[in-house]
Enzyme design. Structure first.
Site, short mmCIF file in Angstrom:
data_model
loop_
_atom_site.label_atom_id
_atom_site.label_comp_id
_atom_site.label_asym_id
_atom_site.label_seq_id
_atom_site.Cartn_x
_atom_site.Cartn_y
_atom_site.Cartn_z
N HIS A 14 5.56 6.02 -0.74
CA HIS A 14 6.22 4.79 -1.20
C HIS A 14 5.40 3.56 -0.84
O HIS A 14 4.53 3.61 0.03
CB HIS A 14 7.61 4.68 -0.55
CG HIS A 14 7.55 4.52 0.94
ND1 HIS A 14 7.37 5.59 1.79
CD2 HIS A 14 7.63 3.42 1.74
CE1 HIS A 14 7.34 5.17 3.03
NE2 HIS A 14 7.49 3.85 3.04
N HIS B 94 0.86 -1.19 0.00
CA HIS B 94 0.00 0.00 0.00
C HIS B 94 0.89 1.24 0.00
O HIS B 94 2.10 1.13 0.21
CB HIS B 94 -0.87 0.02 1.27
CG HIS B 94 -0.02 0.18 2.50
ND1 HIS B 94 0.60 -0.89 3.11
CD2 HIS B 94 0.39 1.29 3.17
CE1 HIS B 94 1.33 -0.44 4.12
NE2 HIS B 94 1.23 0.87 4.18
P1 2AM Z 1 6.66 1.84 6.17
O1 2AM Z 1 6.00 0.85 5.27
O2 2AM Z 1 7.57 2.77 5.45
O3 2AM Z 1 7.31 1.18 7.36
C1 2AM Z 1 1.69 0.79 8.73
O4 2AM Z 1 2.68 0.51 9.64
C2 2AM Z 1 2.15 1.84 7.75
O5 2AM Z 1 2.44 3.03 8.46
C3 2AM Z 1 3.39 1.48 6.97
O6 2AM Z 1 3.22 1.94 5.65
C4 2AM Z 1 4.50 2.24 7.64
O7 2AM Z 1 5.48 2.74 6.76
C5 2AM Z 1 3.77 3.42 8.20
N1 2AM Z 1 4.38 3.84 9.46
C6 2AM Z 1 4.60 3.09 10.54
N2 2AM Z 1 5.16 3.83 11.52
C7 2AM Z 1 5.29 5.07 11.03
C8 2AM Z 1 5.79 6.29 11.55
N3 2AM Z 1 6.26 6.38 12.79
N4 2AM Z 1 5.77 7.37 10.74
C9 2AM Z 1 5.30 7.29 9.49
N5 2AM Z 1 4.80 6.17 8.95
C10 2AM Z 1 4.80 5.08 9.70
#
Ligand code: 2AM
Length: 181
Positions: free
Chosen positions: A125, A43
């Site tokens: 991303h 996603h």
């Molecule tokens: P990531 O895929 O780059 O790890 C669920 O966890 C979603 O929220 C994922 O897409 C994750 O990004 C994002 N996510 C998790 N922790 C986060 C944070 N502290 N700040 C921004 N995005 C976050």
């Protein structure tokens, strides 16, 4: 004690694109490069909300419902690696204005509702691999899968049986004539 859940707003990818991505990923990255994210979990996060109470969730849903924006298209044509967070990602050489606007609005609403928002610039991303902490040989780009974004969704991040799973809670349409990339 009030219960909370870990929430985020995101763009879901069409099933056909998710399947194409995992096929491409299998040919591009060796097994030891990192842990592949399950197809169902691919996603684009728009706003990460963190642990949210039921009351706050209601306020965020109401704000999502009020949001007005046209659909837009994006092309997944870039690929990169963040060794610090161990993420190999798929992204866009040029993020469309509609995507940046949508994320900015959701993040502003989140901040207004007390959800911490990172001051780092938003880099839209799709996380492809996790735990990729060593150097990874990256392909020069990505096939450029084009997606029409005509809605966005709220997800809960769950951890059960040692696995992360994203549960779709609700979706809202983007209405009006589509903006081009
Ligand atoms: P990531 O895929 O780059 O790890 C669920 O966890 C979603 O929220 C994922 O897409 C994750 O990004 C994002 N996510 C998790 N922790 C986060 C944070 N502290 N700040 C921004 N995005 C976050």
């Amino acid at each position: 004690m009030t219960s909370t859940r870990r929430l985020f707003f995101a763009i879901a990818l069409p099933d056909s694109v998710r399947q194409a991505i995992i096929g491409w990923r299998a040919g591009q990255f060796p097994y030891e490069a990192g842990r592949p994210v399950a197809a169902a979990n691919l996603h684009i996060t728009l706003a990460f909300l963190g642990e949210v109470s039921a009351n706050k969730e209601q306020a965020l849903r109401a704000a999502a419902m009020r949001l007005q924006q046209k659909p837009f298209t994006l092309a997944l044509d870039d690929c990169g690696h963040w060794p610090g967070s161990g993420v190999v990602w798929l992204g866009m050489k040029r993020a469309p204005r509609g995507l940046l606007q949508l994320a900015q609005r959701l993040r502003a609403q989140a901040a207004r509702n007390g959800c911490y928002q990172s001051p780092l610039p938003f880099h839209p991303h799709v996380t492809l691999l996790r735990q990729a902490r060593q150097a990874v040989a990256l392909p020069p780009g990505a096939p450029g899968w084009e997606i029409t974004v005509d809605g966005f969704s709220l997800y809960a991040s769950l951890f059960d049986n040692g696995r992360t799973r994203y549960m779709l809670l609700d979706s809202w349409p983007l209405a009006g004539r589509r903006d081009s990339v």
